[in-house]
Structures are given as structure tokens and as C-alpha cells.
Enzyme design. Structure first.
Site, PDB file in Angstrom:
ATOM      1  CG  HIS A  77      -0.491   0.395   2.477  1.00  0.00           C
ATOM      2  ND1 HIS A  77      -0.125  -0.485   3.469  1.00  0.00           N
ATOM      3  CD2 HIS A  77      -0.285   1.627   3.015  1.00  0.00           C
ATOM      4  CE1 HIS A  77       0.277   0.172   4.534  1.00  0.00           C
ATOM      5  NE2 HIS A  77       0.191   1.462   4.288  1.00  0.00           N
ATOM      6  CG  ASP A 124       0.047  -3.884   2.872  1.00  0.00           C
ATOM      7  OD1 ASP A 124       0.470  -3.412   1.794  1.00  0.00           O
ATOM      8  OD2 ASP A 124      -0.235  -3.178   3.866  1.00  0.00           O
ATOM      9  N   GLY A 226       2.851   6.304   8.696  1.00  0.00           N
ATOM     10  CA  GLY A 226       4.225   6.684   8.347  1.00  0.00           C
ATOM     11  C   GLY A 226       5.218   5.574   8.668  1.00  0.00           C
ATOM     12  CB  SER A 228       2.942   1.864   6.136  1.00  0.00           C
ATOM     13  OG  SER A 228       1.704   1.719   6.746  1.00  0.00           O
ATOM     14  N   GLY A 229       5.222  -0.379   5.997  1.00  0.00           N
ATOM     15  CA  GLY A 229       6.296  -0.931   5.183  1.00  0.00           C
ATOM     16  C   GLY A 229       7.521  -1.291   6.003  1.00  0.00           C
TER      17      GLY A 229
HETATM   18  N1  ARG Z   1      -1.219   2.237   7.299  1.00  0.00           N
HETATM   19  C1  ARG Z   1      -0.258   2.924   8.087  1.00  0.00           C
HETATM   20  C2  ARG Z   1       0.775   3.560   7.172  1.00  0.00           C
HETATM   21  O1  ARG Z   1       0.519   3.633   5.984  1.00  0.00           O
HETATM   22  C3  ARG Z   1       0.300   2.071   9.190  1.00  0.00           C
HETATM   23  C4  ARG Z   1      -0.690   1.917  10.255  1.00  0.00           C
HETATM   24  C5  ARG Z   1      -0.259   1.001  11.322  1.00  0.00           C
HETATM   25  N2  ARG Z   1      -1.235   1.089  12.358  1.00  0.00           N
HETATM   26  C6  ARG Z   1      -1.113   0.530  13.562  1.00  0.00           C
HETATM   27  N3  ARG Z   1      -2.048   0.745  14.434  1.00  0.00           N
HETATM   28  N4  ARG Z   1      -0.048  -0.195  13.841  1.00  0.00           N
HETATM   29  O2  ARG Z   1       1.762   4.160   7.593  1.00  0.00           O
END
Ligand code: ARG
Length: 279
Positions: A77, A124, A226, A228-229
């Protein structure tokens, strides 16, 4: 054989991809309940950047992990669409501060997992091939992938790292230093119950936490926007292994709502297939 290749590539070294990006004050985007990470402690952590005309700089959009001198694993994503031009991305490796006089690595190829639709549906994961291998040193080192028979449990010591938000809508302030937090793994069945309880819309017995996902975190200890990944790593007889890729969650660090990660173990064959076929 593969590890011998990794070593050789590490010794070959990387190259400068782009003039250093200027330091920026704006834009973004830690980790909830974390602390400053020491330089070189998480040498596989990278920042994935895209160019911002607004800031006239390459800005952080997501985390990632170096899993080979020429490959980064991140979240699908984080990639705009399957056919995104790889030259719209850069990778920062071996640094704890997001901006400064740094060399960025060029991405030559992006492989988004074919089953990916959106984060909460699973798969993902995406692979980024680097144009030149990263210059492996004390501060830049690939991480070992979770092995197929390695089940992580709540007893394992696991940490998540990143430059993401400190809380929901609370961006990490300058100087944008890498954050780390120790998190506990939550079993999928327990995590499923917690998320079912928190979901107002029940559609038959729709599953929320799939087998290719892994949950970790507790109230006040989590990854966030932030991050993510980025990597969720666990200690396995004195060495670290990559077990998760930051993916999604309801809020960040909320009570009884752990963060959700792509389970690396589920994707080891897919990852190895791509790395081996291009090496
Ligand atoms: N989707 C988020 C991103 O793009 C990461 C979210 C992770 N959330 C969590 N509660 N651990 O950075």
C-alpha cells in the site's frame, strides 16, 4: 549459496544515486510509546521517499527493510499503483535522521504482490529492487527473513521501528529521528476477537485477521501512520529476524487493538523466487 552472494555484493558496495536532498522542516510524519533509536542498531531500516514539489525535496512516505543488498521489502500500500515508475522513488539507508546531507539509492524495479488489493485484505508486501547494491557497512545490513518453520509467539522479544506518527495524527517532530518500541505479539485468534469486538459492522462471519497477517502491540505501544512498510523484528537465539511488515490497524496504540503486520513467513517463497531469479 545465496548468503555467499549477499556477502559478495556487500563487499562490492553501493553508489551515489542523487545529489543530497535538502533538509526540510515540513511534511510529516514515530511509533507510539517509542524512544530514539541508536545509530546502527537497526541497520536494515530504510525510508522510502518520493519527490515533493511542494517541499522541493525527497520526502519520507513509508518504511522498509533491506533484505538483500539489492532488495527492499515494504508494504504494497506504500506503492501508488502496480505500474508506478520506479524512478519516482528513492531509498535512504543507514541513517537515523530522515533529512540532511544524504545519498539516496535509486529504485530500478517495483514488484507489488499479485494478490494485493488493499491492506486489510492482506498480501500487503512489495519488493523494490535497487539500481545499485547498498553499501553494506556497520550501519547498513540486510535482515534475515523469518524462516518457514519459525512461529513467533508472545514470549519472543520483538521491536518495531520507524519514523511514523507518535499517536494518531501526531507527526514525529524534527529532527525526525528513528523511533523504536518493544511490542508483544498477539495470537491471531485473540487478535481476531479483539477486532471483531471493535467492529460495528458485522457482515456474517467475515474474517478480519487473515493467516498472512500478524498482530503485535498493546495500549500505548504500536506502530502508526508513516511506519508502514517498516520492520517488525524478533530476536531468535541472539540474532534478529524480520517477522512483520507494518500494514494497518484501527487507530494507533489503542487499548485492545494491536497493530497489524504482513506476516513475512507467509511470503518467504514469493520473496525468494524474485530475488533468486534476478541474482
Ligand atoms: N497504514 C499505516 C501507514 O501507511 C500504518 C498503520 C499502522 N497502524 C497501527 N495501528 N499499527 O503508515
Amino acid at each position: 549459496m545465496l548468503s555467499l552472494l549477499f556477502l559478495t555484493l556487500c563487499l562490492v558496495g553501493g553508489s551515489v544515486a542523487k545529489p543530497p536532498a535538502p533538509a526540510i522542516k515540513k511534511d510529516l510524519v514515530g511509533i507510539v510509546g517509542g524512544q530514539n533509536a541508536a545509530k546502527g542498531k537497526w541497520p536494515w531500516q530504510v525510508s522510502l521517499k518520493m519527490y515533493s514539489y511542494y517541499s522541493s525535496a525527497w520526502v519520507h512516505i513509508c518504511g522498509g527493510s533491506l533484505i538483500h543488498p539489492k532488495w527492499v521489502l515494504t508494504a504494497a500500500h506504500c506503492i501508488h499503483h502496480r505500474n508506478t515508475d520506479p524512478s519516482t522513488y528513492r531509498v535512504l539507508a543507514g541513517e537515523i535522521y530522515l533529512y540532511g546531507d544524504q545519498k539516496l539509492l535509486t529504485v530500478s524495479r517495483i514488484i507489488v504482490h499479485p494478490d494485493f488489493v488493499y491492506a486489510s485484505r492482506g498480501a500487503d508486501v512489495a519488493l523494490l529492487q535497487l539500481a545499485e547494491p547498498a553499501d553494506c557497512s556497520g550501519n547498513v545490513q540486510p535482515i534475515r527473513l523469518s524462516s518457514l518453520n519459525n512461529e513467533v509467539t508472545q514470549k519472543d522479544e520483538c521491536w518495531v521501528t520507524g519514523w511514523g506518527a507518535l499517536r494518531y495524527y501526531g507527526w514525529l517532530p524534527p529532527p525526525f529521528r528513528l523511533q523504536e518500541v518493544k511490542v508483544q505479539v498477539v495470537e491471531n485468534s485473540v487478535c481476531e476477537q479483539l477486532y471483531q469486538k471493535a467492529t460495528w459492522y458485522h457482515h456474517d462471519d467475515r474474517r478480519i485477521i487473515f493467516d498472512d497477517m500478524l498482530c503485535a502491540g498493546s495500549e500505548g505501544r504500536d506502530s502508526c501512520q508513516g511506519d508502514s512498510g517498516g520492520p517488525l523484528v524478533c530476536k531468535n537465539s541472539d540474532s534478529w529476524t524480520l517477522v512483520g511488515v507494518v500494514s494497518w490497524g484501527y487507530g494507533c496504540g489503542w487499548r485492545d487493538l494491536p497493530g497489524i503486520y504482513a506476516r513475512v513467513q507467509s511470503y518467504v517463497p514469493w520473496i525468494k523466487q524474485h530475488i533468486q531469479s534476478s541474482s
